[in-house]
Design a protein around this motif. Structure first.
Motif, short mmCIF file in Angstrom:
data_model
loop_
_atom_site.label_atom_id
_atom_site.label_comp_id
_atom_site.label_asym_id
_atom_site.label_seq_id
_atom_site.Cartn_x
_atom_site.Cartn_y
_atom_site.Cartn_z
N GLU A 173 0.81 -1.22 0.00
CA GLU A 173 0.00 0.00 0.00
C GLU A 173 0.84 1.26 0.00
N GLU A 174 2.01 1.23 0.64
CA GLU A 174 2.77 2.46 0.84
C GLU A 174 4.08 2.53 0.07
N PHE A 175 4.70 1.39 -0.22
CA PHE A 175 6.04 1.43 -0.80
C PHE A 175 6.11 0.88 -2.21
N ALA A 176 5.34 -0.14 -2.52
CA ALA A 176 5.43 -0.78 -3.84
C ALA A 176 4.88 0.13 -4.93
N LYS A 177 5.62 0.21 -6.03
CA LYS A 177 5.14 0.97 -7.18
C LYS A 177 4.12 0.15 -7.95
N LYS A 178 3.13 0.83 -8.49
CA LYS A 178 2.09 0.15 -9.26
C LYS A 178 2.68 -0.43 -10.54
N SER A 179 2.54 -1.72 -10.70
CA SER A 179 3.05 -2.40 -11.88
C SER A 179 2.22 -3.66 -12.11
N ARG A 180 2.52 -4.33 -13.19
CA ARG A 180 1.80 -5.57 -13.45
C ARG A 180 2.09 -6.62 -12.39
N PHE A 181 3.31 -6.58 -11.87
CA PHE A 181 3.68 -7.56 -10.84
C PHE A 181 2.87 -7.34 -9.56
N THR A 182 2.76 -6.11 -9.10
CA THR A 182 1.98 -5.84 -7.89
C THR A 182 0.49 -6.09 -8.14
N ASP A 183 0.03 -5.79 -9.35
CA ASP A 183 -1.37 -6.11 -9.68
C ASP A 183 -1.62 -7.61 -9.62
N LEU A 184 -0.63 -8.38 -10.09
CA LEU A 184 -0.75 -9.84 -10.05
C LEU A 184 -0.80 -10.33 -8.60
N ILE A 185 0.02 -9.72 -7.75
CA ILE A 185 0.03 -10.10 -6.33
C ILE A 185 -1.32 -9.78 -5.69
N GLU A 186 -1.86 -8.62 -5.96
CA GLU A 186 -3.14 -8.22 -5.39
C GLU A 186 -4.26 -9.16 -5.83
N VAL A 187 -4.26 -9.52 -7.09
CA VAL A 187 -5.29 -10.43 -7.60
C VAL A 187 -5.18 -11.79 -6.92
N ASN A 188 -3.95 -12.28 -6.74
CA ASN A 188 -3.77 -13.59 -6.10
C ASN A 188 -4.15 -13.55 -4.63
N ILE A 189 -3.89 -12.44 -3.95
CA ILE A 189 -4.29 -12.32 -2.55
C ILE A 189 -5.81 -12.37 -2.44
N ASN A 190 -6.48 -11.65 -3.30
CA ASN A 190 -7.96 -11.67 -3.30
C ASN A 190 -8.50 -13.05 -3.64
N ASN A 191 -7.82 -13.75 -4.54
CA ASN A 191 -8.27 -15.10 -4.88
C ASN A 191 -8.05 -16.07 -3.72
N LEU A 192 -6.91 -15.92 -3.02
CA LEU A 192 -6.63 -16.80 -1.88
C LEU A 192 -7.66 -16.64 -0.78
N ALA A 193 -8.19 -15.42 -0.62
CA ALA A 193 -9.20 -15.20 0.42
C ALA A 193 -10.49 -15.97 0.13
N ALA A 194 -10.70 -16.35 -1.13
CA ALA A 194 -11.92 -17.08 -1.50
C ALA A 194 -11.67 -18.57 -1.72
N VAL A 195 -10.43 -19.02 -1.54
CA VAL A 195 -10.11 -20.43 -1.76
C VAL A 195 -10.73 -21.27 -0.64
N PRO A 196 -11.36 -22.41 -0.93
CA PRO A 196 -11.90 -23.27 0.13
C PRO A 196 -10.80 -23.69 1.11
N SER A 197 -11.16 -23.76 2.38
CA SER A 197 -10.17 -24.02 3.41
C SER A 197 -9.52 -25.39 3.27
N ILE A 198 -10.22 -26.34 2.66
CA ILE A 198 -9.65 -27.68 2.52
C ILE A 198 -8.42 -27.68 1.63
N VAL A 199 -8.33 -26.69 0.72
CA VAL A 199 -7.16 -26.58 -0.15
C VAL A 199 -5.92 -26.26 0.69
N PHE A 200 -6.07 -25.42 1.70
CA PHE A 200 -4.94 -25.13 2.60
C PHE A 200 -4.56 -26.37 3.39
N GLY A 201 -5.53 -27.22 3.71
CA GLY A 201 -5.21 -28.47 4.37
C GLY A 201 -4.38 -29.38 3.48
#
Length: 438
Positions: free
Chosen positions: A246-274
């Motif tokens: 939020e404060e240090f990373a410059k906006k780029s495709r790489f940070t956008d990819l990280i943000e998308v993956n973080i949002n996707n991980l929040a919706a992943v079924p918990s059994i996948v983490f198991g």
């Protein structure tokens, strides 16, 4: 005059159409509000039904039926050969249930030679009397040869019958409590010998094949270890990642990819983490199965996206003017973040963390895959010892065939719901107490 008359007539004709349109809009708005109220009412109704069902089945688990008996610690039964001075194992292997049986026979006035009545007594008292009486003798061997009043647990079926959970009006062949046992139960109840007491064992006992000696003690310790591990790992890692993005990373495709993956991980079924924990922590790293440490690592992975998203939202809610003012007064970017932005975002971060912990506390599926469904009767001394968790204990009791385990399961659900509600209430209070409106 003609023009004025035409305009007047046109306006008069248009007014009814406008009135009809307004009435339709108001009617649509009222219907929408009604639909919203109905949706909330239906949701509350289902919630009330669920809570009523759980509480009605589980509140009795907090009470346990006991029989107060004058136990004669007969030396002829405990140590007939008088070898306890040279062989301490004699006190361990003694026939302690015989002591409880003799006391019950005397209390009920049963003829010891009546084998039929004596056999019916076998299912009256819990088999845990062996452990209970042995612990008394081990703590104070001087009780041998004396008589003391001891509260002995009733067997699971008698406990259910005493609480009114078994229909005693059905034929004897269709219930697990005989008419003779019911008669004895009523007699002891009338004498005040058989009564209900607060069930402290529900919070202190571990896993057991007997419902009356089953508890959530081991599960509570295991859940506590896991929550501590999640808090120590997920909070600093999640906050650090959020601050960087939020404060240090410059906006780029790489940070956008990280943000998308973080949002996707929040919706992943918990059994996948198991599955991930099973593959990485157990199969690859060789960490012990059924350990709270592994469970904490798995729940940390599951909780991280929630904490990162909540922390980023809290950081973004701080007005840009705070950042500009700090930098304008000569503060470095690091000072601006840690001395100005982070303190103001702390309420939102704490709220997100507590909500993430509450979600982790109620998870079952990932813990089943890493082996925390094991039968564990002893308390774990460290996070690396075998343990179980509260939701997993509920799952195991739900699979038991005995009726009395349903009561234990519902009681454990009530305990879990109390913890979850307490954590969510704390999150709401912290947010309202420290949140600032910009």
């Amino acid at each position: 005059m003609t023009d004025i008359s035409l305009d007047t007539l046109t306006a008069s004709a248009a007014r009814p159409r406008r009135d009809i349109g307004l009435k339709k809009r108001y009617a649509a708005e009222r219907r929408f509000r009604l639909y919203g109220v109905l949706a909330i009412a239906i949701g509350l109704a289902f919630l009330a039904v669920m809570l009523t069902s759980i509480v009605s089945k589980g509140y009795t688990a907090f009470w346990q039926t006991t029989v107060t008996l004058p136990i004669n610690f007969d030396e002829k039964i405990i140590d007939p050969s008088n070898k306890r001075a040279t062989d301490p194992n004699v006190l361990i292997t003694a026939n302690y249930p015989k002591l409880a049986e003799q006391a019950l026979i005397e209390k009920l006035g049963i003829d010891p030679n009546n084998k039929a009545d004596v056999r019916k007594l076998k299912g009256f008292l819990s088999d845990s009397s062996r452990v209970q009486l042995r612990a008394i003798v081990a703590a104070d061997p001087s009780v041998i040869g004396t008589t003391r009043n001891v509260d002995i647990l009733a067997a699971a079926n008698l406990d259910s019958a005493f609480k009114g959970q078994i229909d005693l009006d059905v034929p004897e062949s269709r219930r697990k409590v005989s008419d003779q046992q019911v008669e004895w139960m009523n007699k002891l109840k009338a004498e005040g010998v058989m009564a209900e007491h607060f069930n402290t064992g529900l919070f202190s006992y571990g896993a057991s094949s007997r419902p009356e000696t089953s508890g959530v003690g081991v599960a509570l310790i295991g859940s506590f270890y896991m929550m501590v591990i999640v808090l120590l790992l997920a909070l600093p890692i999640g906050v650090a990642a959020s601050i960087y993005l939020e404060e240090f990373a410059k906006k780029s495709r790489f940070t956008d990819l990280i943000e998308v993956n973080i949002n996707n991980l929040a919706a992943v079924p918990s059994i996948v983490f198991g599955l991930l924990g099973l593959a990485v922590f157990i199969n690859f790293l060789g960490l012990p199965r059924s350990a709270s440490f592994v469970g904490g690592l798995v729940l940390t992975l599951m909780t991280l996206p929630t904490i990162i998203i909540a922390t980023r939202a809290a950081l973004a809610a701080v007005p840009p003017s705070i950042r500009s003012a700090a930098l304008g007064l000569g503060a470095s970017k690091m000072q601006m973040v840690f001395q100005h932005i982070l303190p103001l975002a702390a309420p939102g971060i704490l709220t997100g963390t507590i909500i993430g912990l509450a979600r982790a506390l109620g998870e079952t599926a990932p813990l089943l895959l890493i082996g925390m469904v094991a039968f564990v009767a002893d308390y774990p001394k460290t996070p690396f010892d075998p343990a179980t968790a509260l939701p997993v204990q509920i799952y195991m009791w739900a699979n038991e065939a005995e009726r009395a385990f349903v009561e234990r399961m519902s009681g454990a659900i009530i305990i879990l719901l109390i913890f979850l509600m307490a954590m969510n209430i704390v999150a709401i209070v912290l947010r309202r107490r420290f949140e600032r409106r910009w």
